[in-house]
Design a protein around this motif. Structure first.
Motif, PDB file in Angstrom:
ATOM      1  N   SER A   1      29.605  45.268  41.727  1.00  0.00           N
ATOM      2  CA  SER A   1      30.692  44.481  42.297  1.00  0.00           C
ATOM      3  C   SER A   1      31.213  45.111  43.581  1.00  0.00           C
ATOM      4  O   SER A   1      30.924  46.264  43.883  1.00  0.00           O
ATOM      5  N   GLY A   2      32.000  44.338  44.322  1.00  0.00           N
ATOM      6  CA  GLY A   2      32.671  44.865  45.503  1.00  0.00           C
ATOM      7  C   GLY A   2      31.864  44.738  46.777  1.00  0.00           C
ATOM      8  O   GLY A   2      30.945  43.923  46.892  1.00  0.00           O
TER       9      GLY A   2
ATOM     10  N   ARG B   1      28.047  44.922  46.577  1.00  0.00           N
ATOM     11  CA  ARG B   1      27.537  44.158  45.436  1.00  0.00           C
ATOM     12  C   ARG B   1      26.099  43.672  45.665  1.00  0.00           C
ATOM     13  O   ARG B   1      25.760  43.169  46.724  1.00  0.00           O
TER      14      ARG B   1
ATOM     15  N   TYR C   1      39.060  46.900  40.337  1.00  0.00           N
ATOM     16  CA  TYR C   1      39.079  47.252  41.756  1.00  0.00           C
ATOM     17  C   TYR C   1      40.113  48.326  42.029  1.00  0.00           C
ATOM     18  O   TYR C   1      41.082  48.481  41.291  1.00  0.00           O
TER      19      TYR C   1
ATOM     20  N   ASP D   1      42.444  50.575  45.172  1.00  0.00           N
ATOM     21  CA  ASP D   1      43.075  50.474  46.479  1.00  0.00           C
ATOM     22  C   ASP D   1      43.097  51.879  47.084  1.00  0.00           C
ATOM     23  O   ASP D   1      44.091  52.583  47.036  1.00  0.00           O
TER      24      ASP D   1
ATOM     25  N   ARG E   1      34.031  49.267  45.024  1.00  0.00           N
ATOM     26  CA  ARG E   1      35.191  48.580  44.435  1.00  0.00           C
ATOM     27  C   ARG E   1      36.516  48.993  45.063  1.00  0.00           C
ATOM     28  O   ARG E   1      37.564  48.603  44.580  1.00  0.00           O
ATOM     29  N   GLY E   2      36.481  49.796  46.124  1.00  0.00           N
ATOM     30  CA  GLY E   2      37.697  50.051  46.872  1.00  0.00           C
ATOM     31  C   GLY E   2      38.155  51.487  47.007  1.00  0.00           C
ATOM     32  O   GLY E   2      39.143  51.757  47.704  1.00  0.00           O
TER      33      GLY E   2
END
Length: 185
Positions: free
Chosen positions: A5-6, A9, A39, A41, A62-63
């Motif tokens: 993901s992200g 991905r 996710y 930050d 994913r961040g």
């Protein structure tokens, strides 16, 4: 093996040649990250026994702002670097070739929001390493630890300095997610 993901991905990742590493299956990896929160930050992640680098790469995708991947095997380090090269984001990764204990000592003074460890099942010393993370002050105040171990690791009901958030079993593996306990003054 791919990034789930992200930002990255769907990118395919190389496996380490030979039988010295045991990559985390995509379904287990997806479940692990969903348990953490899908996710992030920003933040710093430490990927111990990194193998292919897939867990650290997934966290950055994913961040997370930056991942430090640690492995002692030359073939693993080469694979991690190749996988990072495919992403075009070298500045978001640090790769260290060292035994975990030596790497942890050299990282003293740095702090991580997430530490992930997927040690070889036959050589697991995760309880000792959990104590080292605290002794070396490697976790931020809200820092989390995600461990993937074999079923033979018997975790105590309470682990000093940590709060258990999740414990899940997947076939021959178990995943434990811990949060650094905040000291009350």
């Amino acid at each position: 093996m791919r990034v789930i993901s992200g930002e990255f991905r769907g990118r395919r990742l190389d496996a380490v040649s030979g039988d010295q590493t045991r990559p985390t299956a995509d379904k287990v990896k997806e479940s692990m990250f969903n348990m953490l929160g899908p996710y992030f930050d920003g933040g710093q992640v430490l990927d111990l026994y990194a193998g292919t680098g897939a867990l650290g790469i997934e966290a950055v995708s994913r961040g997370m702002a930056h991942a430090t991947a640690v492995d002692r095997q030359y073939a693993a380090i080469k694979t991690i670097r190749n996988n990072i090269d495919k992403l075009g984001a070298k500045d978001r990764f640090t790769v260290m070739k060292a035994p975990v204990e030596k790497a942890l000592a050299s990282l003293k003074g740095q702090q991580f929001d997430l530490i992930m460890a997927d040690p070889p099942y036959a050589k697991q010393a995760v309880l000792t390493q959990l104590a080292s993370f605290l002794a070396l002050d490697l976790l931020t105040g809200n820092g989390r630890v995600m461990l993937e171990t074999g079923l033979d690791v018997d975790y105590p009901e309470e682990i000093p300095g940590y709060i258990k958030l999740r414990h899940q079993t997947y076939g021959v593996a178990q995943v434990l997610i811990l949060k650094k306990a905040v000291a009350h003054e």
